[in-house]
Design a protein around this motif. Structure first.
Motif, mmCIF file in Angstrom:
data_model
loop_
_atom_site.group_PDB
_atom_site.id
_atom_site.type_symbol
_atom_site.label_atom_id
_atom_site.label_comp_id
_atom_site.label_asym_id
_atom_site.label_seq_id
_atom_site.Cartn_x
_atom_site.Cartn_y
_atom_site.Cartn_z
ATOM 1 N N GLU A 1 -2.889 60.509 -6.438
ATOM 2 C CA GLU A 1 -1.910 60.411 -7.520
ATOM 3 C C GLU A 1 -2.021 59.060 -8.212
ATOM 4 O OE1 GLU A 1 -1.096 60.988 -4.331
ATOM 5 O OE2 GLU A 1 0.508 62.447 -4.130
ATOM 6 N N MET A 2 -1.907 59.083 -9.506
ATOM 7 C CA MET A 2 -1.884 57.847 -10.275
ATOM 8 C C MET A 2 -0.600 57.812 -11.103
ATOM 9 S SD MET A 2 -4.516 55.886 -9.816
ATOM 10 C CE MET A 2 -4.649 54.944 -11.324
ATOM 11 N N PHE A 3 -0.038 56.618 -11.263
ATOM 12 C CA PHE A 3 1.159 56.428 -12.067
ATOM 13 C C PHE A 3 2.278 57.359 -11.625
ATOM 14 C CE2 PHE A 3 -2.382 55.418 -15.066
ATOM 15 C CZ PHE A 3 -2.220 54.049 -15.018
ATOM 16 N N ASN A 4 2.455 57.505 -10.338
ATOM 17 C CA ASN A 4 3.492 58.407 -9.835
ATOM 18 C C ASN A 4 4.086 57.802 -8.576
ATOM 19 O OD1 ASN A 4 5.132 60.596 -9.485
ATOM 20 N ND2 ASN A 4 3.596 61.837 -8.448
ATOM 21 N N CYS A 5 4.762 56.679 -8.741
ATOM 22 C CA CYS A 5 5.252 55.949 -7.568
ATOM 23 C C CYS A 5 6.686 56.327 -7.209
ATOM 24 C CB CYS A 5 5.155 54.443 -7.796
ATOM 25 S SG CYS A 5 6.090 53.842 -9.212
ATOM 26 N N ASP A 6 7.224 57.364 -7.822
ATOM 27 C CA ASP A 6 8.585 57.770 -7.512
ATOM 28 C C ASP A 6 8.622 58.646 -6.261
ATOM 29 O OD1 ASP A 6 9.484 56.484 -9.800
ATOM 30 O OD2 ASP A 6 9.180 58.274 -11.030
ATOM 31 N N ASN A 7 9.712 58.539 -5.534
ATOM 32 C CA ASN A 7 10.001 59.461 -4.433
ATOM 33 C C ASN A 7 8.911 59.522 -3.383
ATOM 34 O OD1 ASN A 7 12.261 60.050 -5.966
ATOM 35 N ND2 ASN A 7 11.295 61.804 -6.944
ATOM 36 N N GLY A 8 8.224 58.411 -3.139
ATOM 37 C CA GLY A 8 7.305 58.352 -2.023
ATOM 38 C C GLY A 8 5.888 58.790 -2.294
ATOM 39 N N SER A 9 5.501 58.979 -3.542
ATOM 40 C CA SER A 9 4.110 59.318 -3.829
ATOM 41 C C SER A 9 3.230 58.081 -3.672
ATOM 42 C CB SER A 9 3.973 59.857 -5.256
ATOM 43 O OG SER A 9 4.678 61.060 -5.420
ATOM 44 N N TRP A 10 1.987 58.301 -3.249
ATOM 45 C CA TRP A 10 1.016 57.218 -3.232
ATOM 46 C C TRP A 10 0.550 56.941 -4.658
ATOM 47 C CZ3 TRP A 10 0.278 54.424 1.030
ATOM 48 C CH2 TRP A 10 0.560 54.992 2.271
ATOM 49 N N PHE A 11 0.310 55.662 -4.965
ATOM 50 C CA PHE A 11 -0.291 55.331 -6.253
ATOM 51 C C PHE A 11 -1.247 54.161 -6.066
ATOM 52 C CE2 PHE A 11 3.413 52.651 -5.987
ATOM 53 C CZ PHE A 11 3.120 51.484 -6.683
ATOM 54 N N GLU A 12 -2.172 54.051 -7.004
ATOM 55 C CA GLU A 12 -3.290 53.116 -6.853
ATOM 56 C C GLU A 12 -2.995 51.788 -7.529
ATOM 57 O OE1 GLU A 12 -8.187 53.255 -7.222
ATOM 58 O OE2 GLU A 12 -6.945 54.939 -7.882
ATOM 59 N N LEU B 1 19.141 55.809 -6.309
ATOM 60 C CA LEU B 1 19.690 57.151 -6.126
ATOM 61 C C LEU B 1 19.340 58.083 -7.285
ATOM 62 C CD1 LEU B 1 23.207 56.418 -4.579
ATOM 63 C CD2 LEU B 1 21.002 56.685 -3.450
ATOM 64 N N THR B 2 18.315 57.719 -8.042
ATOM 65 C CA THR B 2 17.860 58.587 -9.132
ATOM 66 C C THR B 2 17.552 60.010 -8.655
ATOM 67 O OG1 THR B 2 17.032 56.771 -10.491
ATOM 68 C CG2 THR B 2 16.057 58.923 -10.868
ATOM 69 N N PRO B 3 16.855 60.198 -7.500
ATOM 70 C CA PRO B 3 16.596 61.583 -7.067
ATOM 71 C C PRO B 3 17.868 62.381 -6.829
ATOM 72 C CG PRO B 3 15.153 60.056 -5.912
ATOM 73 C CD PRO B 3 16.166 59.217 -6.636
ATOM 74 N N ALA B 4 18.908 61.732 -6.335
ATOM 75 C CA ALA B 4 20.171 62.434 -6.091
ATOM 76 C C ALA B 4 20.842 62.820 -7.402
ATOM 77 C CB ALA B 4 21.104 61.558 -5.258
ATOM 78 N N MET B 5 20.745 61.947 -8.398
ATOM 79 C CA MET B 5 21.304 62.290 -9.709
ATOM 80 C C MET B 5 20.488 63.394 -10.359
ATOM 81 S SD MET B 5 22.713 58.738 -11.413
ATOM 82 C CE MET B 5 21.278 57.677 -11.093
ATOM 83 N N MET C 1 9.988 58.029 0.273
ATOM 84 C CA MET C 1 10.017 59.487 0.317
ATOM 85 C C MET C 1 11.199 60.032 1.109
ATOM 86 S SD MET C 1 6.962 60.322 3.066
ATOM 87 C CE MET C 1 7.132 62.101 2.826
ATOM 88 N N GLU C 2 11.909 59.155 1.829
ATOM 89 C CA GLU C 2 13.077 59.597 2.581
ATOM 90 C C GLU C 2 14.187 60.040 1.629
ATOM 91 O OE1 GLU C 2 10.766 56.668 4.990
ATOM 92 O OE2 GLU C 2 11.566 56.696 2.953
ATOM 93 N N VAL C 3 15.144 60.809 2.147
ATOM 94 C CA VAL C 3 16.328 61.145 1.350
ATOM 95 C C VAL C 3 16.909 59.840 0.815
ATOM 96 C CG1 VAL C 3 18.637 62.143 1.400
ATOM 97 C CG2 VAL C 3 16.777 63.225 2.684
ATOM 98 N N CYS C 4 17.108 59.775 -0.484
ATOM 99 C CA CYS C 4 17.388 58.476 -1.102
ATOM 100 C C CYS C 4 18.682 57.838 -0.597
ATOM 101 C CB CYS C 4 17.385 58.588 -2.621
ATOM 102 S SG CYS C 4 18.619 59.718 -3.325
ATOM 103 N N GLU C 5 19.692 58.646 -0.323
ATOM 104 C CA GLU C 5 20.935 58.068 0.205
ATOM 105 C C GLU C 5 20.690 57.380 1.539
ATOM 106 O OE1 GLU C 5 22.325 61.875 -2.003
ATOM 107 O OE2 GLU C 5 20.539 61.149 -0.955
ATOM 108 N N GLN C 6 19.923 58.032 2.416
ATOM 109 C CA GLN C 6 19.642 57.460 3.731
ATOM 110 C C GLN C 6 18.755 56.226 3.610
ATOM 111 O OE1 GLN C 6 16.940 59.671 6.285
ATOM 112 N NE2 GLN C 6 18.186 59.183 8.094
ATOM 113 N N GLY C 7 17.702 56.326 2.808
ATOM 114 C CA GLY C 7 16.798 55.196 2.645
ATOM 115 C C GLY C 7 17.481 53.981 2.054
#
Length: 304
Positions: free
Chosen positions: A230-241, A10-14, A283-289
């Motif tokens: 995107e690299m090194f950005n795996c938060d909130n649904g981003s693609w990363f390698e 729930l980091t995105p919500a905070m 990438m979904e709303v974190c509470e729902q996911g």
């Protein structure tokens, strides 16, 4: 077996101000979690610049968990014991020690810290560098192990990032420390960062597991995702390698490409009786996911 969640879910919500840490604790309890794991993202237990503790915050979080009857299972901290400058390494070890102090004040008996940066360049993540830098990692772990031991806290090390990841590397590091009480935070999804089969890796690492992180990923060829670089950005649904050039994105548990059914079957068949902690980063709303993922974890566990 104790199912729970990491506050990381729930980091995105905070970050957006929708939830306080106290709301996250209530959310975990309301959704049937038996424990909660904390990470210091938008949760400043420690001032990393001044190396001081926010004792009021720590005490209030500990008391809130006690009031609602939610166990704090562990505390996980990103760290880099391989900083090139000796003075920077010394400061990093002192920073980790302050987080150990925070864990002790929370009343914890275990915590996880990293030994290398998640964001170190891919070109440096070679097996040659792993063995070259292994003594420095072990040196830092031994100093921190003495510090945690004095406070009654057990250390866990995680297959995290791109350098200290893969079953062989993390197990070798644990064994190289020479301490039988250092165990593993086994993340079932992170093996994908180094393109290792998760089912096989979980089987290999389970005897060392103290706590298990559950997560799921979508896995795609890079050529199928034009423009997704995107690299090194795996938060909130981003693609990363990954190290092997595939692309990953966090998903709701059981909806991605990991064989979560087989992973949970293997864990259950092993007789593992520790803590299992959901880490949702889709990438979904974190509470729902998070809510769906917790329900999926329990449903699959009951059927495997």
């Amino acid at each position: 077996m104790k199912f729970g969640m990491s506050a990381y879910c729930l980091t995105p919500a905070m970050a957006a101000g929708r939830k306080t840490v106290y709301d996250v604790i209530d959310f975990a309890k309301e959704h049937g979690c038996e424990h909660i794991e904390f990470v210091p993202f938008h949760l400043p237990f420690v001032n990393d610049q001044e190396l001081t503790l926010d004792e009021k915050l720590i005490d209030s979080v500990r008391e809130k968990c006690a009031d609602v009857g939610l166990e704090i299972s562990t505390y996980s901290v990103n760290a880099d014991l391989l900083k090139p400058d000796a003075e920077e390494r010394r400061r990093e070890i002192e920073r980790v020690k302050r987080h150990i102090d925070a864990a002790a004040r929370l009343g914890l008996k275990r915590m996880r810290y990293d030994t290398s940066s998640f964001r170190r360049p891919f070109s440096t993540n070679t097996v040659e560098n792993f063995y070259k830098e292994l003594p420095l990692m072990v040196e830092g772990i031994k100093e921190l192990h003495e510090y945690t031991g004095e406070r009654g806290i057990r250390t866990t090390l995680e297959n995290h990032g791109f350098f200290v990841n893969g079953s062989d590397r993390i197990l070798h590091l644990i064994q190289e420390t020479g301490f039988d009480d250092i165990k593993m935070t086994l993340d079932v999804g992170n093996f994908q960062c180094v393109d290792e089969d998760s089912v096989a890796a979980v089987k290999k690492c389970l005897p060392y597991a103290e706590i298990i992180h559950l997560k799921d990923f979508y896995i795609r060829k890079k050529s199928q995702l034009p423009g997704q670089t995107e690299m090194f950005n795996c938060d909130n649904g981003s693609w990363f390698e990954t190290m092997g050039g595939r692309m990953l994105r966090g998903s709701i548990l059981g909806q991605g490409d990991l064989d979560i059914w087989e992973i949970l079957r293997v864990i259950k068949a092993s007789g593992f009786d520790g803590y299992m902690s959901l880490e949702f980063e889709g990438m979904e709303v974190c509470e729902q996911g998070t809510e769906i993922s917790l329900a999926m974890a329990r449903a699959i566990w009951e059927q495997v």
